[in-house]
Design an enzyme around this catalytic site. Structure first.
Site, PDB file in Angstrom:
ATOM      1  CG  HIS A  49       0.050  -0.453   2.536  1.00 53.51           C
ATOM      2  ND1 HIS A  49       0.124  -1.523   3.286  1.00 53.51           N
ATOM      3  CD2 HIS A  49       0.330   0.761   3.465  1.00 53.51           C
ATOM      4  CE1 HIS A  49       0.293  -0.583   4.397  1.00 53.51           C
ATOM      5  NE2 HIS A  49       0.755   0.155   4.793  1.00 53.51           N
TER       6      HIS A  49
HETATM    7  C1  T46 Z   1       2.901   0.621   6.554  1.00 51.46           C
HETATM    8  C2  T46 Z   1       3.907  -0.446   7.493  1.00 51.46           C
HETATM    9  C3  T46 Z   1       5.167  -0.637   7.671  1.00 51.46           C
HETATM   10  C4  T46 Z   1      -4.284  -0.082  13.183  1.00 51.46           C
HETATM   11  O1  T46 Z   1      -5.962  -0.226  13.705  1.00 51.46           O
HETATM   12  N1  T46 Z   1      -3.917   0.899  13.141  1.00 51.46           N
HETATM   13  C5  T46 Z   1      -3.084   1.046  13.108  1.00 51.46           C
HETATM   14  O2  T46 Z   1      -1.647   2.112  13.631  1.00 51.46           O
HETATM   15  C6  T46 Z   1      -1.730   0.441  11.949  1.00 51.46           C
HETATM   16  C7  T46 Z   1      -0.898   0.758  11.553  1.00 51.46           C
HETATM   17  C8  T46 Z   1      -2.868  -0.996  11.574  1.00 51.46           C
HETATM   18  N2  T46 Z   1      -3.987  -1.313  12.341  1.00 51.46           N
HETATM   19  C9  T46 Z   1      -4.583  -2.455  11.715  1.00 51.46           C
HETATM   20  C10 T46 Z   1      -5.392  -2.352  10.317  1.00 51.46           C
HETATM   21  C11 T46 Z   1      -5.221  -3.467   9.651  1.00 51.46           C
HETATM   22  O3  T46 Z   1      -6.575  -4.344  10.506  1.00 51.46           O
HETATM   23  O4  T46 Z   1      -3.924  -3.258  11.725  1.00 51.46           O
HETATM   24  C12 T46 Z   1      -4.462  -4.224  11.221  1.00 51.46           C
HETATM   25  C13 T46 Z   1      -3.433  -4.332   9.763  1.00 51.46           C
HETATM   26  O5  T46 Z   1      -2.801  -3.373   9.612  1.00 51.46           O
HETATM   27  P1  T46 Z   1      -1.754  -3.816   7.993  1.00 51.46           P
HETATM   28  O6  T46 Z   1      -2.511  -4.916   7.382  1.00 51.46           O
HETATM   29  O7  T46 Z   1      -1.703  -1.664   7.319  1.00 51.46           O
HETATM   30  O8  T46 Z   1      -0.472  -3.816   8.792  1.00 51.46           O
HETATM   31  P2  T46 Z   1       1.074  -3.863   7.350  1.00 51.46           P
HETATM   32  O9  T46 Z   1       1.966  -4.649   8.411  1.00 51.46           O
HETATM   33  O10 T46 Z   1       0.784  -4.365   5.936  1.00 51.46           O
HETATM   34  O11 T46 Z   1       1.540  -2.122   7.353  1.00 51.46           O
HETATM   35  C14 T46 Z   1       1.472  -1.256   8.305  1.00 51.46           C
HETATM   36  C15 T46 Z   1       0.793  -0.220   8.729  1.00 51.46           C
HETATM   37  O12 T46 Z   1      -0.366  -0.162   8.136  1.00 51.46           O
HETATM   38  C16 T46 Z   1       1.531   1.007   7.310  1.00 51.46           C
HETATM   39  O13 T46 Z   1       1.094   1.975   7.480  1.00 51.46           O
HETATM   40  O14 T46 Z   1       3.589   1.825   6.211  1.00 51.46           O
HETATM   41  O15 T46 Z   1       2.876  -1.212   8.642  1.00 51.46           O
END
Ligand code: T46
Length: 133
Positions: A49
């Site tokens: 993303h």
């Molecule tokens: C990024 C990379 C390095 C929350 O509720 N609060 C938060 O602050 C974050 C970061 C995530 N979430 C929830 C949203 C999803 O349901 O946690 C779940 C996993 O998030 P995501 O699939 O976006 O995780 P990554 O590891 O793919 O990405 C994350 C960050 O979202 C993103 O900003 O740059 O780590």
């Protein structure tokens, strides 16, 4: 490419080592949020993303992983494998995370509160945002 590696000063002595990150100083933005990623698995990928507004610094506190960074024109790979190096990622950069070592721990400092509306999770939409205007 809107990213850079930040070398952090290490305060070390016979007791161990310490690194400090301060908003507006060695961290180039005011810190609104901290989150961390752990219990990672080598065969799993994360990210895929971009963010319209968010800036972040990512530190591999323990272990290693690879980031793929893409500005819509060029793709580069960066390894994060040291607790004294931070990866700064600015706006409008597609990121993918892969090749996690077992038990890799990432700490992330963020410039905004969490806002799912600010994510671009579709690569074609991202390309259109950065190249299509
Ligand atoms: C990024 C990379 C390095 C929350 O509720 N609060 C938060 O602050 C974050 C970061 C995530 N979430 C929830 C949203 C999803 O349901 O946690 C779940 C996993 O998030 P995501 O699939 O976006 O995780 P990554 O590891 O793919 O990405 C994350 C960050 O979202 C993103 O900003 O740059 O780590």
């Amino acid at each position: 490419m809107n990213y850079k590696i930040i070398d952090m000063k290490v305060f070390g002595d016979e007791r161990g080592k310490l690194v400090s990150l301060e908003g507006g100083m060695n961290c180039p933005f005011e810190i609104k949020r901290v989150y961390y990623i752990f219990d990672t698995m080598p065969d799993q990928e994360r990210g895929k993303h971009a963010h319209k507004e968010l800036e972040q610094i990512i530190v591999a506190i323990d272990g290693a992983c690879q980031f793929v960074l893409d500005d819509g024109k060029t793709r580069e790979e960066v390894w994060l494998n040291r607790p004294d190096k931070g990866l700064y990622i600015g706006k409008n950069m597609w990121r993918e995370m892969r090749h996690f070592s077992y038990g890799c721990k990432l700490m992330i400092l963020a410039s905004t509160h969490y806002d799912e509306k600010e994510y671009i999770r579709d690569y074609d939409v991202f390309l259109n945002e950065v190249n299509g205007k």
